[in-house]
Design a protein around this motif. Structure first.
Motif, PDB file in Angstrom:
ATOM      1  N   TYR A   9       0.825  -1.168   0.034  1.00 46.83           N
ATOM      2  CA  TYR A   9      -0.043   0.071   0.021  1.00 46.83           C
ATOM      3  C   TYR A   9       0.879   1.365   0.038  1.00 46.83           C
ATOM      4  O   TYR A   9       1.956   1.350   0.697  1.00 46.83           O
ATOM      5  N   CYS A  35      -3.417   3.929  -1.502  1.00 43.81           N
ATOM      6  CA  CYS A  35      -3.744   3.137  -2.626  1.00 43.81           C
ATOM      7  C   CYS A  35      -3.170   1.704  -2.608  1.00 43.81           C
ATOM      8  O   CYS A  35      -2.309   1.618  -1.662  1.00 43.81           O
ATOM      9  N   ASP A  36      -3.909   0.896  -2.990  1.00 42.57           N
ATOM     10  CA  ASP A  36      -3.397  -0.356  -3.298  1.00 42.57           C
ATOM     11  C   ASP A  36      -2.452  -0.489  -4.604  1.00 42.57           C
ATOM     12  O   ASP A  36      -2.849  -0.083  -5.519  1.00 42.57           O
ATOM     13  N   ASN A  48      -6.206   1.475  -7.202  1.00 44.53           N
ATOM     14  CA  ASN A  48      -7.296   1.564  -6.433  1.00 44.53           C
ATOM     15  C   ASN A  48      -7.269   2.378  -5.290  1.00 44.53           C
ATOM     16  O   ASN A  48      -6.410   2.146  -4.354  1.00 44.53           O
ATOM     17  N   ALA A  51      -7.488   3.087  -1.443  1.00 47.49           N
ATOM     18  CA  ALA A  51      -8.030   2.421  -0.389  1.00 47.49           C
ATOM     19  C   ALA A  51      -8.060   3.120   1.097  1.00 47.49           C
ATOM     20  O   ALA A  51      -8.963   2.602   1.824  1.00 47.49           O
ATOM     21  N   THR A 109      -7.671   0.581   8.533  1.00 46.40           N
ATOM     22  CA  THR A 109      -7.935  -0.532   7.702  1.00 46.40           C
ATOM     23  C   THR A 109      -7.012  -1.093   6.790  1.00 46.40           C
ATOM     24  O   THR A 109      -7.233  -2.141   6.216  1.00 46.40           O
ATOM     25  N   ILE A 110      -5.932  -0.317   6.812  1.00 43.72           N
ATOM     26  CA  ILE A 110      -4.724  -0.796   5.870  1.00 43.72           C
ATOM     27  C   ILE A 110      -3.955  -1.916   6.525  1.00 43.72           C
ATOM     28  O   ILE A 110      -3.541  -1.578   7.717  1.00 43.72           O
ATOM     29  N   ALA A 164     -11.346   0.866  -3.525  1.00 42.83           N
ATOM     30  CA  ALA A 164     -11.378  -0.199  -2.971  1.00 42.83           C
ATOM     31  C   ALA A 164     -11.146  -0.296  -1.423  1.00 42.83           C
ATOM     32  O   ALA A 164     -10.040  -0.390  -0.773  1.00 42.83           O
ATOM     33  N   PRO A 165     -12.501   0.359  -0.617  1.00 37.08           N
ATOM     34  CA  PRO A 165     -12.200   0.331   0.875  1.00 37.08           C
ATOM     35  C   PRO A 165     -12.256  -1.228   1.437  1.00 37.08           C
ATOM     36  O   PRO A 165     -13.034  -1.846   0.843  1.00 37.08           O
ATOM     37  N   ILE A 166     -11.538  -1.063   2.467  1.00 40.69           N
ATOM     38  CA  ILE A 166     -11.288  -2.352   3.162  1.00 40.69           C
ATOM     39  C   ILE A 166     -12.181  -2.484   4.234  1.00 40.69           C
ATOM     40  O   ILE A 166     -12.248  -1.587   5.215  1.00 40.69           O
TER      41      ILE A 166
END
Length: 181
Positions: free
Chosen positions: A2, A18-19, A24, A26, A39-40, A77-79
């Motif tokens: 990330y 981003c990833d 995307n 994140a 969340t990462i 792309a939320p985790i």
């Protein structure tokens, strides 16, 4: 892997994540925001040369200029859990300058999950953990009584964002005590 970069906005420093390979978004957090980066799943590597960062910064430039960029312009792309993902999809449908209540989100989730009802607190917990602030507009969620509470960036930041969007603030108030004050 990330990656992250910093965007200097009119409301302060914003971290964008981003990833790497998927390009995307994140995460997007305002400096000092509760749950910043939580969340990462691994340490983010600072890197400014990712094309998605340029795209996100241009989107934010337009947003802060009072334009109405649409969420679908960005690959998100939320985790988070399936429940949170569903709540974040509801947030993405709140029109610019408009609001919904935590109870309204709970009602929509109850319908999606084919349940008789759902707790506003459960919906509120998912809203609070939104990892892509501003773009996924959790600041557009208010209490059923018109209270401006529950924003992990702080209630004053919520007010600034709603005012920027031209929301009718006449029926809202800042509670004397509560969450995210």
């Amino acid at each position: 892997m990330y990656y992250s970069t910093v965007y200097l906005s009119p409301i302060g420093k914003i971290t964008i994540a981003c990833d790497g390979p998927g390009q995307n978004l994140a995460g997007l957090w305002i400096e000092g925001q509760k749950y910043h980066g939580d969340t990462i799943p691994e340490a983010m590597v600072g890197r400014d040369d990712m094309p998605i960062f340029d795209t996100a910064k241009k989107w934010l430039d337009r947003y802060f200029a009072g334009e109405k960029p649409v969420i679908s312009e960005l690959p998100l792309a939320p985790i988070g859990s399936g429940f949170r993902q569903e709540v974040w999809q509801i947030l993405c449908k709140i029109p610019y300058g408009k609001v919904i209540t935590y109870g309204g989100i709970a009602e929509k989730m109850a319908v999606k999950l084919k349940k008789e009802n759902m707790s506003s607190r459960a919906a509120g917990g998912a809203v609070a953990h939104n990892p892509i602030s501003i773009i996924i507009p959790c600041h557009r969620v208010v209490g059923s009584d018109g209270s401006l509470t529950g924003y992990s960036g702080g209630v004053q930041m919520k007010v600034k964002l709603l005012e920027l969007e031209g929301a009718d603030m006449s029926r809202f108030f800042v509670p004397a005590k509560g969450t995210a004050l």
